[in-house]
Design a protein around this motif. Structure first.
Motif: not given
Lengths: 272, 424, 298
Positions: C208-227
């Motif tokens: 499961i994790l590898p398949m949603i990898r891209a989403t997780v990474l996107n969320l991380i970047v989004l959170s980083f930039v937001g802060k």
């Protein structure tokens, strides 16, 4: 075992939901109590439902002005954004020309720009052109602020439309503008809806540009106006709570109504 | 082509003539932006002065917008830059940047300086011009609840000043009884937390060396400075301030002292009364509140134990870019009379920069005023609050360290000395 | 024939479509960035501008408050994604199975994100209130009196308190996104994994994790930039205090530009310019790092 897991899951869900939505519910309750009642017991239920606080805040404390200003600015900005954003996105998605990817990338990359890089210069520019402290100036700034993300979401969507539709339209003799207006836009309605809702929510809550570029009391938008009750005497918690509800309710209403659509849209961008 | 330009020229000429005629025919409106939205008596005074001025000058209207201080400063900062500032506005003497950037009109020839105290004029004099009308002046006083003091069994000496050790004991006694010794809050202001420290420093050092300290000419490492800081630390450690010190707002600290939950002492500018004498539902003190005024404690080995800070506070300045400068200056001048000065004293019960005749003060609060005068007998004054004397980085560090962190007990003396020295 | 049509770029149409957006962009985004850079090399006073070369930058290097602000902002941006995304991930995986009343829960979890930072800030200042705030009341109720403190008033607890607030805001959002991603996974792969007798744990990690990898990474970047951009929340709660423990670059720029007793806009422009470079650099570094990992997979 299955049963146990379900119960644990459900309990946990409820706790988390209470944690997430609790503060909102608390403010909603406080908005119907007077500050004196609140000072006695901060977490009690309303003895009497003071519905009159809402009209009081609306008419006697300028909330009608703040709300109208916010509505005006956000509505205008979103209309302009949707129109010119869609035009640009359609252009980037459907036409191939030399500068296409370069321009798109430049615009897209500004999504990560921190607002501080532009706020000082925007202040200077608006002052220079006499647009300082005007709702019109603020609207333009908001359009520029949200343009990159609007173009991004729409471009992704426009690019997915099969080319045959456009070919067929061209063969039917449609002009480029007509293709945009009659073919692209109607198909992209879901994405448009997403950007409209997203922009409305983000601009409704925007604070930094509003606080720097607007000083007149009667031009204030809602995020600035909320501070009206925060005088330096006793904090008028009851009225502040009412004011907060006036600010929150429109957004929550839009969200609850469009929630499925919005989540689809937002996750479409994040989910690959 | 020629026809059109001739017509345009004619139109412009007509417009020009019309514009020349306009100022005389129209009523003039002087815009004023001021702090004191929450202080009814000061508002009353200014509005009364405006009304009198309007009566003496037919065709002139005065429009006052009342703000809360932080909001006012933010609005002015951008409005001045954008060329949209009002004709007259509230300012305090620490805002030298207005003067440095040429935003204020020179009032040296326009105001009747014979009616104004010389030290008040000095507060606003920079270079060869004087830029503000010093309406409000105040001293830093130590108010206390007479009844609570009696209950604690402590009696003040006739001059109202305890010795350093006795004061510390008083704080400990109050704390033991569950009474907060000193109300104070720095939630929304950059100066109240610093009162205790700078008054103690002033008494220990005397006016000249205290001034040197503030201007960075004396090191914070000096033995006397450290001793003074040690005394303050003892007070802080003994629990002198409320637990909510860092978030308590100025208005809330007033009610903390006189209404709920009630504290023994409250160190505040003598403009305390402009909030305390409001009706109770607007944050005023309860009727019959046993208000007393005492002195800050005498420091062991202090150079000037009768020293106190006096500062020019709320003043009014004139926008240098205003097209109605003369009328605006005349408005301010209308307040520079002994009569208006006394009126200020009687109603607002705070000192003023206008020369006044204290013996002529009457009215419902004359008793309080006598009390205040007695508390100021024999005092030597240092003119200026630290944040008026310091600018830029030292001011910012002073605010964070002396006003906030040190009295909150978040940092120790060594840190204070290090940071203040580094910021010079 | 269609090939010819496709090769012909209708320049008139392109211009019409792009012009409005580009005009606004250049006038109110590109130009201000350039102007800020210009400002940073000058002393910008209301009535005159003075060229000062690198003087602002030299002062910047020595400015402890600036570096403190950078540190605070980076701490915030690096820890927030860790909390917000990992908690959301764990929860959404747990909920992946069955979520009764899904729509109601989604709306409830999304609410914090809908409120403006101003509203959130005001509410949480009340929650953190020393005397009657929910946080301290709950601690008192369970007997942890010694843990009661003025959360936003102590330099050591102020920043964590704020990070807690943003975690509260964004975890729900992340959960909703991740659940949508999980539900859009092709069920054949998951069924295949089950057939292969994968345990629940390995199924999760390796399938499961590898398949949603891209989403997780996107969320991380989004959170980083937001802060990295955050301003409103700090402004309404602590304004950068106490003792600069919550000072962020955005509040510092605002203070230097509009609050310090100087009208000079040159120095805050220098601060903003340096920060701009730092933000861009970090995002590029992040995306590069994530792409590298992706490339290694294939």
């Amino acid at each position: 075992m299955e049963r146990l897991k379900q119960v644990v899951l459900l309990t946990f869900l409820c706790i988390y939901t209470a944690f997430a939505a609790g503060p909102f519910v608390w403010v909603a309750i406080m908005s119907l109590r007077t500050t004196t009642e609140i000072s006695r017991n901060h977490y009690g239920l309303p003895e009497m439902f003071h519905w009159e606080k809402f009209p009081d805040a609306w008419f006697n404390s300028n909330y009608n002005i703040y709300f109208t200003n916010s509505a005006l600015v956000v509505f205008s900005a979103v209309v302009i954004l949707t129109l010119i954003g869609a035009m640009a996105a359609h252009c980037f998605a459907r036409y191939r020309f030399r500068l296409n990817r370069l321009l798109y990338f430049v615009i897209f990359s500004t999504i990560i720009f921190p607002p501080q890089i532009t706020v000082i210069a925007l202040f200077q520019i608006l002052v220079q052109y006499g647009l300082y402290n005007s709702l019109f100036g603020l609207t333009l700034v908001y359009v520029a602020f949200q343009l990159p993300i609007t173009i991004y979401i729409l471009e992704t969507f426009f690019a997915r439309i099969p080319n045959d539709l456009f070919e067929a339209a061209r063969m039917d003799g449609y002009s480029e503008w007509a293709i945009f207006w009659r073919v692209s836009l109607p198909i992209a309605l879901p994405a448009l809806a997403t950007t409209i809702i997203l922009n409305t929510i983000l601009l409704w809550n925007e604070f930094l540009y509003a606080v720097v570029l607007i000083t007149d009391e009667d031009k204030r938008t809602l995020p600035l106006g909320i501070q009206r009750f925060m005088g330096d005497q006793l904090e008028d918690i009851g009225m502040i709570a009412t004011g907060l509800m006036i600010a929150i309710i429109p957004v929550v209403a839009i969200y609850a109504f469009f929630s499925e659509r919005l989540i689809q849209g937002m996750t479409a961008g994040a989910v690959k | 082509m020629l026809n059109i330009s001739a017509r345009i020229r004619a139109a412009l000429a007509a417009l020009g003539l019309a514009m020349l005629a306009m100022p005389c025919a129209q009523a003039q409106e002087i815009t004023v932006w001021s702090h004191w939205a929450a202080e009814a008596v000061k508002r009353g005074y200014v509005e009364e002065a405006a009304k009198r001025f309007e009566a003496s000058r037919p065709g002139v209207k005065v429009k006052i917008t009342w703000y809360e201080k932080t909001a006012l400063y933010a609005a002015l900062r951008t409005a001045l830059r954008a060329g949209q500032a009002p004709d007259v506005f509230y300012a305090e003497p620490d805002q030298t940047d207005y003067i440095d950037n040429g935003f204020l009109a020179d009032l040296s020839s326009g105001l009747n300086w014979g009616n104004i105290e010389p030290w008040a004029k000095t507060a606003w004099t920079v270079g060869r011009g004087t830029y503000g009308f010093p309406l409000e002046a105040s001293t830093v006083e130590l108010y206390y609840n007479r009844k609570l003091l009696e209950e604690l069994g402590v009696k003040l000496p006739p001059n109202g000043q305890l010795e350093q050790g006795a004061f510390l004991d008083l704080v400990k006694k109050a704390k033991a009884r569950g009474i907060t010794p000193m109300s104070q809050g720095v939630g929304d202001r950059p100066f109240p937390g610093a009162y205790v420290t700078h008054e103690v420093l002033l008494k220990k050092l005397g006016t000249k060396e205290y001034d040197d300290l503030l201007r960075g000419k004396l090191s914070w490492n000096d033995k006397r400075v450290v001793e003074a800081l040690q005394f303050v630390k003892q007070l802080v450690d003994a629990g002198a301030f409320p637990a909510s010190f860092t978030s308590l707002k100025l208005g809330e600290s007033h009610t903390y002292f006189h209404t709920n939950p009630g504290a023994l002492m409250f160190q505040m500018g003598s403009w305390y009364t402009s909030r305390a004498f409001n009706p109770t539902d607007k944050g005023g003190q309860p009727a019959g509140f046993p208000l007393g005024i005492m002195q800050m404690p005498a420091m062991t080995g202090g150079a000037c134990n009768q020293c106190k800070t006096m500062a020019v506070g709320g003043s009014f300045v004139v926008n240098a870019a205003s097209p109605r400068k003369e009328v605006a200056i005349a408005l301010l001048n209308s307040m520079a009379t002994p009569e208006m000065g006394n009126k200020w004293l009687e109603n607002v019960l705070v000192q003023t920069g206008i020369k006044t005749d204290a013996s002529k003060v009457s009215g419902p609060h004359a008793d309080y005023f006598k009390q205040l005068a007695r508390a100021n007998e024999g005092n030597t004054y240092y003119f200026g609050m630290p944040i008026q004397v310091m600018q830029g980085k030292p001011k910012e560090v002073f605010t964070q360290v002396i006003n906030n962190a040190f009295p909150a007990g978040s940092i120790g003396i060594d840190d204070v000395v290090k940071q203040m020295n580094a910021a010079k | 024939m269609s090939l010819n049509r496709a090769l012909q770029t209708p320049w008139r149409a392109v211009t019409v479509f792009l012009l409005p957006a580009l005009t606004i962009y250049v006038a109110l985004t590109a130009y201000p960035v350039a102007r800020t850079l210009w400002n940073s090399f000058h002393k910008v006073l209301p009535k005159r501008e003075e060229f000062v070369g690198l003087a602002n930058y030299a002062e910047l290097v020595q400015d402890e408050i600036f570096w403190r602000a950078v540190k605070n902002t980076l701490i915030w941006s690096c820890t927030s994604p860790l909390f917000e995304v990992s908690i959301a991930l764990v929860l959404s995986l747990a909920l992946y199975a069955k979520v009764p009343g899904a729509r109601f829960f989604r709306i409830a979890w999304f609410t914090p994100v809908l409120m403006s930072y101003i509203v959130v800030g005001i509410i949480w200042v009340w929650i953190y209130n020393y005397d009657w705030g929910a946080a301290n009341q709950m601690l008192r109720a369970v007997g942890l009196e010694s843990w009661v403190m003025p959360w936003l008033g102590k330099p050591t607890t102020a920043l964590p308190a704020l990070i807690f607030i943003t975690t509260w805001m964004w975890t729900g959002f992340n959960m909703v996104v991740l659940l949508a991603a999980l539900h859009s996974l092709p069920s054949e792969v998951i069924e295949a994994a089950e057939l292969d007798n994968c345990g629940w744990w390995s199924k999760t990690i390796f399938v499961i994790l590898p398949m949603i990898r891209a989403t997780v990474l996107n969320l991380i970047v989004l959170s980083f930039v937001g802060k990295m951009k955050i301003f409103d929340l700090v402004w309404i709660t602590t304004k950068g205090g106490p003792l600069w423990s919550t000072e962020t670059v955005s509040t510092y720029v605002y203070k230097r530009a509009f609050e310090w007793s100087t009208f000079d806009l040159g120095y805050p422009s220098a601060v903003a310019s340096v920060w701009f470079v730092i933000v861009l650099g970090s995002v590029l570094a992040l995306t590069w790092a994530f792409h590298q990992r992706e490339k290694l997979e294939y």
